[in-house]
Design a protein around this motif. Sequence first.
Motif, PDB file in Angstrom:
ATOM      1  N   THR A 184       0.863  -1.169   0.000  1.00  0.00           N
ATOM      2  CA  THR A 184       0.000   0.000   0.000  1.00  0.00           C
ATOM      3  C   THR A 184       0.901   1.221   0.000  1.00  0.00           C
ATOM      4  O   THR A 184       1.743   1.393   0.867  1.00  0.00           O
ATOM      5  CB  THR A 184      -0.902   0.017   1.251  1.00  0.00           C
ATOM      6  OG1 THR A 184      -1.683  -1.163   1.227  1.00  0.00           O
ATOM      7  CG2 THR A 184      -1.790   1.228   1.273  1.00  0.00           C
ATOM      8  N   GLU A 185       0.767   2.045  -1.003  1.00  0.00           N
ATOM      9  CA  GLU A 185       1.599   3.240  -1.106  1.00  0.00           C
ATOM     10  C   GLU A 185       0.992   4.372  -0.291  1.00  0.00           C
ATOM     11  O   GLU A 185      -0.163   4.352   0.058  1.00  0.00           O
ATOM     12  CB  GLU A 185       1.705   3.675  -2.576  1.00  0.00           C
ATOM     13  CG  GLU A 185       2.318   2.636  -3.490  1.00  0.00           C
ATOM     14  CD  GLU A 185       3.753   2.297  -3.175  1.00  0.00           C
ATOM     15  OE1 GLU A 185       4.488   3.155  -2.663  1.00  0.00           O
ATOM     16  OE2 GLU A 185       4.147   1.144  -3.425  1.00  0.00           O
ATOM     17  N   GLY A 186       1.795   5.377   0.010  1.00  0.00           N
ATOM     18  CA  GLY A 186       1.261   6.581   0.595  1.00  0.00           C
ATOM     19  C   GLY A 186       1.641   6.829   2.040  1.00  0.00           C
ATOM     20  O   GLY A 186       1.380   7.893   2.565  1.00  0.00           O
ATOM     21  N   ARG A 187       2.249   5.844   2.709  1.00  0.00           N
ATOM     22  CA  ARG A 187       2.604   6.089   4.108  1.00  0.00           C
ATOM     23  C   ARG A 187       3.966   6.775   4.219  1.00  0.00           C
ATOM     24  O   ARG A 187       4.350   7.224   5.277  1.00  0.00           O
ATOM     25  CB  ARG A 187       2.550   4.786   4.885  1.00  0.00           C
ATOM     26  CG  ARG A 187       1.109   4.352   5.139  1.00  0.00           C
ATOM     27  CD  ARG A 187       1.024   3.221   6.132  1.00  0.00           C
ATOM     28  NE  ARG A 187       1.433   1.950   5.583  1.00  0.00           N
ATOM     29  CZ  ARG A 187       0.625   1.126   4.914  1.00  0.00           C
ATOM     30  NH1 ARG A 187      -0.612   1.457   4.703  1.00  0.00           N
ATOM     31  NH2 ARG A 187       1.072  -0.011   4.463  1.00  0.00           N
ATOM     32  N   LYS A 188       4.706   6.815   3.130  1.00  0.00           N
ATOM     33  CA  LYS A 188       5.973   7.551   3.026  1.00  0.00           C
ATOM     34  C   LYS A 188       6.999   7.164   4.092  1.00  0.00           C
ATOM     35  O   LYS A 188       7.753   7.998   4.567  1.00  0.00           O
ATOM     36  CB  LYS A 188       5.713   9.066   3.090  1.00  0.00           C
ATOM     37  CG  LYS A 188       4.721   9.557   2.057  1.00  0.00           C
ATOM     38  CD  LYS A 188       5.219   9.382   0.661  1.00  0.00           C
ATOM     39  CE  LYS A 188       4.254  10.009  -0.319  1.00  0.00           C
ATOM     40  NZ  LYS A 188       4.067   9.307  -1.523  1.00  0.00           N
ATOM     41  N   ALA A 189       7.024   5.913   4.461  1.00  0.00           N
ATOM     42  CA  ALA A 189       8.024   5.449   5.415  1.00  0.00           C
ATOM     43  C   ALA A 189       9.371   5.345   4.707  1.00  0.00           C
ATOM     44  O   ALA A 189       9.451   4.824   3.600  1.00  0.00           O
ATOM     45  CB  ALA A 189       7.625   4.097   5.982  1.00  0.00           C
ATOM     46  N   PRO A 190      10.430   5.819   5.342  1.00  0.00           N
ATOM     47  CA  PRO A 190      11.760   5.693   4.733  1.00  0.00           C
ATOM     48  C   PRO A 190      12.254   4.252   4.827  1.00  0.00           C
ATOM     49  O   PRO A 190      11.767   3.468   5.648  1.00  0.00           O
ATOM     50  CB  PRO A 190      12.619   6.615   5.612  1.00  0.00           C
ATOM     51  CG  PRO A 190      11.938   6.587   6.946  1.00  0.00           C
ATOM     52  CD  PRO A 190      10.467   6.473   6.646  1.00  0.00           C
ATOM     53  N   ASP A 191      13.202   3.897   3.983  1.00  0.00           N
ATOM     54  CA  ASP A 191      13.814   2.580   4.083  1.00  0.00           C
ATOM     55  C   ASP A 191      14.490   2.444   5.444  1.00  0.00           C
ATOM     56  O   ASP A 191      14.987   3.420   6.010  1.00  0.00           O
ATOM     57  CB  ASP A 191      14.864   2.388   2.992  1.00  0.00           C
ATOM     58  CG  ASP A 191      14.257   2.201   1.616  1.00  0.00           C
ATOM     59  OD1 ASP A 191      13.172   1.594   1.507  1.00  0.00           O
ATOM     60  OD2 ASP A 191      14.874   2.687   0.642  1.00  0.00           O
ATOM     61  N   ALA A 192      14.509   1.229   5.946  1.00  0.00           N
ATOM     62  CA  ALA A 192      15.179   0.944   7.217  1.00  0.00           C
ATOM     63  C   ALA A 192      16.677   1.185   7.088  1.00  0.00           C
ATOM     64  O   ALA A 192      17.227   1.159   5.987  1.00  0.00           O
ATOM     65  CB  ALA A 192      14.897  -0.497   7.631  1.00  0.00           C
ATOM     66  N   GLY A 193      17.328   1.361   8.206  1.00  0.00           N
ATOM     67  CA  GLY A 193      18.767   1.583   8.223  1.00  0.00           C
ATOM     68  C   GLY A 193      19.564   0.299   8.375  1.00  0.00           C
ATOM     69  O   GLY A 193      20.788   0.341   8.456  1.00  0.00           O
ATOM     70  N   THR A 247      22.658   4.654   0.329  1.00  0.00           N
ATOM     71  CA  THR A 247      22.264   3.975  -0.896  1.00  0.00           C
ATOM     72  C   THR A 247      21.285   2.863  -0.570  1.00  0.00           C
ATOM     73  O   THR A 247      21.486   2.111   0.383  1.00  0.00           O
ATOM     74  CB  THR A 247      23.513   3.373  -1.590  1.00  0.00           C
ATOM     75  OG1 THR A 247      24.465   4.415  -1.808  1.00  0.00           O
ATOM     76  CG2 THR A 247      23.144   2.710  -2.905  1.00  0.00           C
ATOM     77  N   ARG A 248      20.234   2.755  -1.378  1.00  0.00           N
ATOM     78  CA  ARG A 248      19.270   1.669  -1.208  1.00  0.00           C
ATOM     79  C   ARG A 248      19.875   0.397  -1.767  1.00  0.00           C
ATOM     80  O   ARG A 248      20.279   0.341  -2.928  1.00  0.00           O
ATOM     81  CB  ARG A 248      17.971   1.999  -1.936  1.00  0.00           C
ATOM     82  CG  ARG A 248      16.871   1.017  -1.651  1.00  0.00           C
ATOM     83  CD  ARG A 248      15.587   1.494  -2.312  1.00  0.00           C
ATOM     84  NE  ARG A 248      14.441   0.941  -1.640  1.00  0.00           N
ATOM     85  CZ  ARG A 248      13.488   0.260  -2.247  1.00  0.00           C
ATOM     86  NH1 ARG A 248      13.542   0.069  -3.557  1.00  0.00           N
ATOM     87  NH2 ARG A 248      12.475  -0.205  -1.570  1.00  0.00           N
ATOM     88  N   VAL A 249      19.961  -0.630  -0.916  1.00  0.00           N
ATOM     89  CA  VAL A 249      20.579  -1.888  -1.314  1.00  0.00           C
ATOM     90  C   VAL A 249      19.651  -3.057  -0.950  1.00  0.00           C
ATOM     91  O   VAL A 249      18.837  -2.959  -0.033  1.00  0.00           O
ATOM     92  CB  VAL A 249      21.962  -2.079  -0.649  1.00  0.00           C
ATOM     93  CG1 VAL A 249      22.953  -1.045  -1.136  1.00  0.00           C
ATOM     94  CG2 VAL A 249      21.855  -2.019   0.857  1.00  0.00           C
ATOM     95  N   PRO A 250      19.786  -4.168  -1.667  1.00  0.00           N
ATOM     96  CA  PRO A 250      18.978  -5.337  -1.331  1.00  0.00           C
ATOM     97  C   PRO A 250      19.472  -6.000  -0.048  1.00  0.00           C
ATOM     98  O   PRO A 250      20.671  -6.047   0.212  1.00  0.00           O
ATOM     99  CB  PRO A 250      19.158  -6.259  -2.532  1.00  0.00           C
ATOM    100  CG  PRO A 250      20.376  -5.796  -3.231  1.00  0.00           C
ATOM    101  CD  PRO A 250      20.578  -4.352  -2.874  1.00  0.00           C
TER     102      PRO A 250
END
Length: 166
Positions: free
Chosen positions: A3-12, A35-38
Amino acid sequence: MRTEGRKAPDAGSPWDEIIPLLWMGGHYYRNPEGTRVPAVAGGGFDLVVSLYLREGHGPSGDVEHQCVEIPDGPLTAAQIEAVCQTAESVVESIRSGRRVLVRCHSGYNRSGLVIAQALVHLGYSTKDAIFLVRYRRSKWALNNSLFVDYLNTGLDVARLLTGLES
């Protein structure tokens, strides 16, 4: 599906330990350089539960892998039942001394729902389970208010009520 729209940032971090032997994570995170990484689950766990699938994110072949795809949105009675069964499986594994990773796309909602339910099975109050998930993983964990409502109602009751709508 997310579900889009909650604008949570990627975890650290790719995953975080919630209680001994129980880890929560996602398929992506931001490294220290931003950097966003898998997040690739290798062989560090005995069981990996994936609530979202992405090719190439592991685990390695010698690790038990349970795939239970559920949406990051309203769940059907059958999907709530799958969450309950998955949480019970997680608890059995922990009680057997196995290291468990529960993961979804970002490592916030679907994995938070399963882990919070597992904590309830282990004797935590719902309030304490939700707090612990957020405290150990991220303040963004369980930002899907519907999942929090399911937990506060009790997943067995939520499943029955959802089933009435069918």
